[in-house]
Scaffold this active site. Structure first.
Site, PDB file in Angstrom:
ATOM      1  N   HIS A  49      -3.277   3.663  -2.739  1.00  0.00           N
ATOM      2  CA  HIS A  49      -3.455   2.179  -3.123  1.00  0.00           C
ATOM      3  C   HIS A  49      -3.284   1.271  -2.076  1.00  0.00           C
ATOM      4  O   HIS A  49      -2.240   1.590  -1.392  1.00  0.00           O
ATOM      5  CB  HIS A  49      -2.504   2.178  -4.290  1.00  0.00           C
ATOM      6  CG  HIS A  49      -2.444   0.432  -4.843  1.00  0.00           C
ATOM      7  ND1 HIS A  49      -3.717  -0.117  -5.166  1.00  0.00           N
ATOM      8  CD2 HIS A  49      -1.387  -0.329  -4.951  1.00  0.00           C
ATOM      9  CE1 HIS A  49      -3.346  -1.255  -5.642  1.00  0.00           C
ATOM     10  NE2 HIS A  49      -2.048  -1.508  -5.513  1.00  0.00           N
ATOM     11  N   TYR A  86     -26.405  16.827   6.114  1.00  0.00           N
ATOM     12  CA  TYR A  86     -25.953  15.882   6.891  1.00  0.00           C
ATOM     13  C   TYR A  86     -24.591  16.539   7.729  1.00  0.00           C
ATOM     14  O   TYR A  86     -23.845  17.299   7.074  1.00  0.00           O
ATOM     15  CB  TYR A  86     -25.333  14.637   6.307  1.00  0.00           C
ATOM     16  CG  TYR A  86     -24.583  13.712   7.201  1.00  0.00           C
ATOM     17  CD1 TYR A  86     -25.405  12.721   8.079  1.00  0.00           C
ATOM     18  CD2 TYR A  86     -23.156  13.798   7.560  1.00  0.00           C
ATOM     19  CE1 TYR A  86     -24.690  12.025   8.849  1.00  0.00           C
ATOM     20  CE2 TYR A  86     -22.714  12.927   8.281  1.00  0.00           C
ATOM     21  CZ  TYR A  86     -23.279  12.053   8.917  1.00  0.00           C
ATOM     22  OH  TYR A  86     -22.662  11.009   9.651  1.00  0.00           O
ATOM     23  N   SER A 134       7.890   4.659  -4.480  1.00  0.00           N
ATOM     24  CA  SER A 134       7.042   3.520  -4.552  1.00  0.00           C
ATOM     25  C   SER A 134       6.902   3.040  -6.188  1.00  0.00           C
ATOM     26  O   SER A 134       6.807   4.137  -6.882  1.00  0.00           O
ATOM     27  CB  SER A 134       5.458   3.870  -4.000  1.00  0.00           C
ATOM     28  OG  SER A 134       4.698   2.780  -4.654  1.00  0.00           O
ATOM     29  N   GLY A 194       0.758  -1.295  -0.176  1.00  0.00           N
ATOM     30  CA  GLY A 194      -0.094   0.114  -0.107  1.00  0.00           C
ATOM     31  C   GLY A 194       0.725   1.451   0.043  1.00  0.00           C
ATOM     32  O   GLY A 194       2.068   1.143   0.310  1.00  0.00           O
ATOM     33  N   ASP A 253     -24.451   6.776   0.794  1.00  0.00           N
ATOM     34  CA  ASP A 253     -23.998   7.841   1.638  1.00  0.00           C
ATOM     35  C   ASP A 253     -22.566   8.282   0.743  1.00  0.00           C
ATOM     36  O   ASP A 253     -22.233   9.484   1.054  1.00  0.00           O
ATOM     37  CB  ASP A 253     -23.715   7.603   2.990  1.00  0.00           C
ATOM     38  CG  ASP A 253     -24.947   7.443   4.155  1.00  0.00           C
ATOM     39  OD1 ASP A 253     -25.865   8.031   3.584  1.00  0.00           O
ATOM     40  OD2 ASP A 253     -24.703   6.962   4.995  1.00  0.00           O
ATOM     41  N   HIS A 263      -6.198  -7.445  -8.796  1.00  0.00           N
ATOM     42  CA  HIS A 263      -5.168  -6.676  -8.187  1.00  0.00           C
ATOM     43  C   HIS A 263      -5.644  -6.058  -6.645  1.00  0.00           C
ATOM     44  O   HIS A 263      -5.674  -6.848  -5.995  1.00  0.00           O
ATOM     45  CB  HIS A 263      -4.782  -5.612  -9.139  1.00  0.00           C
ATOM     46  CG  HIS A 263      -3.600  -4.819  -8.729  1.00  0.00           C
ATOM     47  ND1 HIS A 263      -2.579  -4.154  -9.444  1.00  0.00           N
ATOM     48  CD2 HIS A 263      -2.997  -4.914  -7.374  1.00  0.00           C
ATOM     49  CE1 HIS A 263      -1.805  -3.495  -8.563  1.00  0.00           C
ATOM     50  NE2 HIS A 263      -1.780  -3.875  -7.272  1.00  0.00           N
TER      51      HIS A 263
HETATM   52 ZN    ZN Z   1      -0.654  -3.439  -5.645  1.00  0.00          ZN
END
Ligand code: ZN
Length: 232
Positions: free
Chosen positions: A97, A229, A76, A30, A122, A171
């Protein structure tokens, strides 16, 4: 000397810390980037560095062409995918990600997440889309750029700020927003929607989508000029 990109790196750092905190990934899976549209630069997590070892100055700053303008580490490996989205879409401030379990489960099944309930409505007024599976030629060409192109292809005719999330087939999820904080919020929301939808689908594979009127009611309570809201 203090980096001119320090604030952007700090925001990217803080948003990256939310990935393990929200249980959205293990180890180094991530990444989050924060984008400064005025300067055309993004700060992104360096490749393969664990979250607890990440320092603010480790965040790598790249311009929109992918050139590193600040930072000593390699960005990354997903950085080119983030850049494709920033180049294509106005109003972007962050991209996330992850390989969060339930969202990745739907992505691996190559299924859009049906809009079964009001929690989903929502946040977005349609199914969470799932891209097509990448062709062999695209995988060979430039995998990370093509992942971004796959997302753009899936978003033809969709407004990315109204649908701030996607499943990349086989993925996992990408989410985004007008800020890195909003992008990581959307990543956590997506995982929860994916989990709820999994339970619904398991209990009743033919469960109906939420009726249109309820979708519109819930979406418009939180979005647009008539939203009511929360606190003013
Ligand atoms: Zn990935």
């Amino acid at each position: 000397m203090r980096s001119p990109y320090r604030e952007l790196q700090e925001r990217a750092w803080a948003a990256n810390q939310e990935i393990p905190r929200r249980g959205l990934a293990i180890y180094t899976f991530g990444n989050v980037s924060a984008f400064d549209a005025a300067r055309g630069v993004m700060a992104i997590k360096p490749s393969g560095v664990e979250y607890e070892k990440l320092a603010v100055e480790d965040l790598v700053v790249l311009d929109l062409s992918g050139r590193v303008v600040e930072g000593k580490l390699r960005p990354s490996s997903d950085a080119p995918t983030h850049l494709v989205l920033y180049r294509a879409w106005k109003g972007m401030g962050g991209v996330v990600h992850t390989h969060s379990t339930y969202a990745s489960g739907w992505a691996q099944a190559r299924l859009a997440i049906p809009i079964y309930g009001t929690t989903h409505a929502d946040h977005l007024a349609e199914d969470v889309p799932c891209t097509a599976v990448m062709s062999d030629e695209a995988v060979e060409r430039d995998y990370e750029v093509e992942t971004g192109n796959q997302i753009l292809e899936c978003f033809r005719g969709r407004n990315p700020l109204e649908v701030p999330m996607v499943l990349v087939a086989g993925h996992g999820p990408f989410t985004w927003g007008e800020s890195p904080e909003k992008a990581i919020y959307n990543a956590a929301v997506l995982e929860e929607l994916a989990r709820m939808a999994f339970v619904t689908h398991t209990l009743d594979p033919s469960a109906a989508r939420l009726p249109d009127r309820l979708i519109r009611k819930h979406y418009q309570r939180k979005h647009g000029k008539n939203a009511y809201y929360g606190q003013k």
